[in-house]
Enzyme design. Structure first.
Site, short mmCIF file in Angstrom:
data_model
loop_
_atom_site.label_atom_id
_atom_site.label_comp_id
_atom_site.label_asym_id
_atom_site.label_seq_id
_atom_site.Cartn_x
_atom_site.Cartn_y
_atom_site.Cartn_z
N GLU A 90 53.53 45.55 43.09
CA GLU A 90 54.98 45.74 43.05
C GLU A 90 55.69 44.66 42.25
O GLU A 90 56.86 44.82 41.89
CB GLU A 90 55.55 45.78 44.48
CG GLU A 90 55.23 47.05 45.25
CD GLU A 90 55.87 48.29 44.64
OE1 GLU A 90 56.95 48.16 44.01
OE2 GLU A 90 55.29 49.37 44.76
N GLU A 121 33.13 43.08 53.71
CA GLU A 121 33.86 41.90 54.20
C GLU A 121 32.92 40.75 54.56
O GLU A 121 33.34 39.60 54.65
CB GLU A 121 34.73 42.25 55.39
CG GLU A 121 34.01 42.48 56.69
CD GLU A 121 34.98 42.52 57.86
OE1 GLU A 121 34.72 41.81 58.84
OE2 GLU A 121 35.99 43.24 57.79
#
Length: 307
Positions: A90, A121
């Site tokens: 953004e 992970e």
């Protein structure tokens, strides 16, 4: 790590605890379930507020990186990684930053944005490799995001970033966490146990989103990407954003709509340039020169030459 050790570790992590206020949630009607969730969500803003001093330190570090030509890199797994990517992508349309100035990394790569990647992970080597692929350096700032504060992918990335002499920030929801102890700055929002035990996409994810909003937005304000509370570095790349750019010019200058359109057209849709042209009477080239002389700060460019 053995399963026994991992179970012991999880038992000590705040975000993995059981919430005594939601033990009966599976017996409740829909409205009561939603009220329980909402009651817990009310705790998030207060937890973030309590971490404000560390968030401030984080912003100062990021601004320092930007001023040295460095980057802001977010790193996380699962929800945490996706939140980092969301904030990073953004920044380009909102503030017209160059591609690569704010980056989001997720364990497992792009596929992991929409699909779970098994074991990603836990891959410490991937955490280091992903940073090396960016040519990560001491000019950059790394923000490691993990609600539990223990994600190996993130911990390894933070350790590598410290080896690079870069500033490191941990965003987590677990006091005295692994990543909090590694990082230079430990931003810990203590939101408490989740509505559903261990479902850190809930309060923890909300807290992380609020913190990332603060880190990026405040940093962009500090490097001159706004004027008043207006997004004057907006990239007017589609019809909605162009209409917003017109409104911003009108709001900043109190000009008529047609004047805003004409100024933006002459300024090649550069909102700052259009505003400076209207308010000071300079032409496009002069406006760009004034902004360059003031490192892009519109307010400073407007006062240039005044005594």
């Amino acid at each position: 790590m053995t399963q026994v050790n991992l179970l012991s570790e999880l038992n000590s992590i705040a975000s993995e605890g059981r919430n005594i206020d939601t033990l009966d949630i599976d017996t409740l009607p829909t409205l009561a379930i939603l009220e329980k969730i909402n009651q817990e969500d009310h705790k998030v803003a207060a937890a973030v507020s309590a971490a404000m001093a560390d968030i401030t330190s984080g912003v100062e570090a990021i601004v320092s990186s930007f001023n040295r030509g460095g980057r802001l890199v977010y790193m996380g797994a699962g929800t945490s990684g996706r939140l980092g990517i969301l904030d990073a992508v953004e920044c380009m349309p909102t503030f017209s930053v160059p591609e690569g100035m704010v980056i989001g990394l997720i364990a497992g790569g792009e596929k992991a944005v929409i699909h779970a990647v098994e074991g990603a992970e836990d891959d410490r080597a991937m955490g280091v490799a992903d940073l090396k692929a960016l040519n990560f350096s001491d000019k950059d700032t790394l923000v490691g995001i993990a609600a539990s504060g223990r994600t190996p992918y993130v911990a390894a990335g933070l350790e590598y970033a410290k080896q690079c002499k870069a500033t490191t920030i941990a965003v987590n929801c677990s006091p005295n966490s692994v990543i909090g102890q590694i990082a230079d700055i430990d931003i810990c929002a203590q939101v408490g146990p989740e509505v559903l035990t261990g479902s850190t996409r809930l309060k923890s994810g909300t807290a992380q989103k609020l913190i990332l909003n603060m880190l990026s937005t405040a940093s962009m304000i500090r490097i001159g990407k706004t004027y008043q509370n207006l997004m004057v570095d907006l990239n007017a790349s589609n019809q909605k954003l162009y209409a917003r750019a017109v409104r911003i010019v009108m709001q900043a200058t109190d000009c008529e709509e047609q004047t805003a359109y004409e100024a933006l057209d002459h300024a090649n849709k550069e909102v700052k340039v259009a505003i400076l042209m209207i308010l000071t009477g300079v032409d496009v080239q002069q406006a760009r020169e004034k902004l360059a002389q003031k490192q892009g700060f519109l307010r400073h460019a407007m006062s240039q030459g005044e005594s």
